[in-house]
Scaffold this motif. Structure first.
Motif, short mmCIF file in Angstrom:
data_model
loop_
_atom_site.label_atom_id
_atom_site.label_comp_id
_atom_site.label_asym_id
_atom_site.label_seq_id
_atom_site.Cartn_x
_atom_site.Cartn_y
_atom_site.Cartn_z
N PRO A 213 25.15 68.68 63.92
CA PRO A 213 24.29 69.32 64.92
C PRO A 213 23.56 68.31 65.80
O PRO A 213 23.33 67.17 65.40
CB PRO A 213 23.30 70.13 64.08
CG PRO A 213 23.26 69.43 62.77
CD PRO A 213 24.65 68.90 62.55
N ASN A 214 23.21 68.74 66.99
CA ASN A 214 22.33 67.98 67.87
C ASN A 214 20.89 68.29 67.46
O ASN A 214 20.45 69.44 67.56
CB ASN A 214 22.55 68.38 69.33
CG ASN A 214 23.94 68.02 69.82
OD1 ASN A 214 24.19 66.90 70.22
ND2 ASN A 214 24.85 68.97 69.74
N VAL A 215 20.18 67.30 66.99
CA VAL A 215 18.82 67.52 66.47
C VAL A 215 17.84 67.63 67.63
O VAL A 215 17.82 66.80 68.53
CB VAL A 215 18.42 66.37 65.53
CG1 VAL A 215 16.98 66.56 65.05
CG2 VAL A 215 19.38 66.29 64.36
N ALA B 298 26.40 73.22 66.15
CA ALA B 298 27.25 73.26 64.96
C ALA B 298 26.95 74.51 64.15
O ALA B 298 25.88 75.09 64.25
CB ALA B 298 27.01 72.03 64.10
N ASP B 299 27.93 74.90 63.36
CA ASP B 299 27.71 76.02 62.45
C ASP B 299 26.79 75.57 61.33
O ASP B 299 26.74 74.40 60.96
CB ASP B 299 29.03 76.49 61.85
CG ASP B 299 29.95 77.08 62.90
OD1 ASP B 299 29.44 77.81 63.77
OD2 ASP B 299 31.16 76.79 62.87
N GLU B 300 26.07 76.52 60.76
CA GLU B 300 25.20 76.18 59.64
C GLU B 300 26.03 75.76 58.43
O GLU B 300 27.08 76.32 58.14
CB GLU B 300 24.32 77.37 59.28
CG GLU B 300 23.27 77.70 60.33
CD GLU B 300 22.34 78.79 59.88
OE1 GLU B 300 22.42 79.18 58.69
OE2 GLU B 300 21.53 79.26 60.69
N ASP B 301 25.56 74.75 57.74
CA ASP B 301 26.23 74.24 56.55
C ASP B 301 25.19 74.21 55.44
O ASP B 301 24.16 73.54 55.56
CB ASP B 301 26.79 72.85 56.82
CG ASP B 301 27.62 72.31 55.66
OD1 ASP B 301 27.28 72.62 54.50
OD2 ASP B 301 28.59 71.58 55.92
N PRO B 302 25.42 74.91 54.32
CA PRO B 302 24.40 74.96 53.26
C PRO B 302 24.10 73.60 52.63
O PRO B 302 23.09 73.44 51.95
CB PRO B 302 25.01 75.92 52.23
CG PRO B 302 26.48 75.93 52.53
CD PRO B 302 26.59 75.73 54.01
N SER B 303 24.97 72.61 52.87
CA SER B 303 24.74 71.28 52.29
C SER B 303 23.79 70.44 53.14
O SER B 303 23.32 69.40 52.69
CB SER B 303 26.07 70.54 52.13
OG SER B 303 26.64 70.23 53.40
#
Length: 314
Positions: free
Chosen positions: A275-277, A301-306
């Protein structure tokens, strides 16, 4: 002439397959309601894509005599997964700018992925459009690759994108080539499609019994200004296919296999982007003890639980 000849020859045909149009949504915002969430954008595209294959659930309410001529344009707007520089993307960009208010052609200079070629259908979402319109685009062949695309109010993404995409593929309004809906002189104008009756255009509401030029108007057409756009006709679908096959305006380049490969829109292609922060603060100045709220505006970006967030504000 090319469009009219194709429409006449292929009227009523069902396309062999859906043509995928690589798409990027540029959200131009000032941290307001125009900064639509990714979920809202995806939900809107789902609705629009159903309309672009004639499978939207509200078609059962189309009135006679138009229920028998509902067209299947045969297109899908698919968010790009590779950006103009070859990097990973989710097909949505976000740019903070006060140009989101009264937006015009200048927003296309803020971010543009078609500077060297026609790869993406670009949709710039803004708070308001300077002309007062809900959105606008250009017909094929009328502007350069850089200017090509759709400017649209974020609030009208779901309701107006199919309309603007129709223009992008060479459809006029149902009353003809002007933006002057409701003008009596529109009865003598035509949109170049045989199965859309001449009309003056709807100015508001959804009167499906409306007759303005001697016959019932196709008020439920996406290319009218009514509040109940639901359909393209068979003739309009054929005209859109004509535009997509034509080199005029380069529309034929978008859905080809090589361009889909370059934009990451080929069937089965996957990627996972970092992701772009970004973050937004609700106030920048205050006395000691003031409470400041920081909002996470990370995107791309899609969410990633990690993934984890680590915030530090010295």
């Amino acid at each position: 002439r090319e469009a009219e000849a194709y429409t006449s020859e292929h009227y009523g045909e069902r396309v062999g397959g859906v043509k995928v149009i690589p798409t990027v949504i540029h959200v131009i915002h000032d941290n307001g309601s125009e900064n639509l969430s990714k979920t809202a954008i995806l939900n809107a595209l789902e609705v629009v894509n159903e309309e672009l294959i004639g499978q939207n659930g509200n078609l059962s309410s189309i009135v006679s005599p138009f229920s028998s001529i509902i067209g299947n344009p045969g297109f899908e707007l698919r968010l790009a997964k590779i950006d103009v520089d070859g990097n990973c993307t989710d097909g949505i960009t976000r740019t903070v700018s006060d140009q989101t208010y009264s937006a015009d052609e200048d927003v296309k200079n803020l971010i543009n992925w078609n500077t060297g070629s026609r790869r993406y259908l670009q949709v710039w979402l803004v708070n308001t459009v300077g002309s007062g319109a809900g959105g606008y685009t250009y017909l094929p062949g009328s502007v350069s690759a850089t200017r090509n695309g759709i400017i649209l109010r974020s609030a009208q993404l779901t309701s107006s994108l199919s309309h603007e995409f129709g223009h992008w593929l060479n459809l006029s309004h149902v009353w003809g080539g002007s933006n002057d809906n409701g003008a009596a002189g529109n009865c003598s104008d035509d949109d170049g499609v045989s199965d859309t009756p001449n009309c003056i255009g709807t100015t508001s509401g959804c009167n499906t019994n409306q007759m303005t030029c001697g016959s019932v108007d196709n008020v439920q057409n996406h290319m009218d200004y009514s509040s109940c756009g639901r359909m393209f006709t068979l003739g309009q679908a054929a005209r859109m296919q004509s535009a997509s096959n034509s080199t005029t305006g380069g529309r034929s380049t978008y859905w080809g296999n090589s361009n889909r490969s370059a934009t990451g829109t080929s069937d089965g292609f996957t990627n996972t982007c970092v992701p772009n922060v970004d973050f937004y603060v609700n106030t920048e100045n205050g006395c000691e003890g003031v409470v400041i709220e920081f909002d996470d505006n990370s995107w791309g970006a899609d969410e990633d639980p990690s993934w984890v967030w680590n915030w530090s504000f010295p």
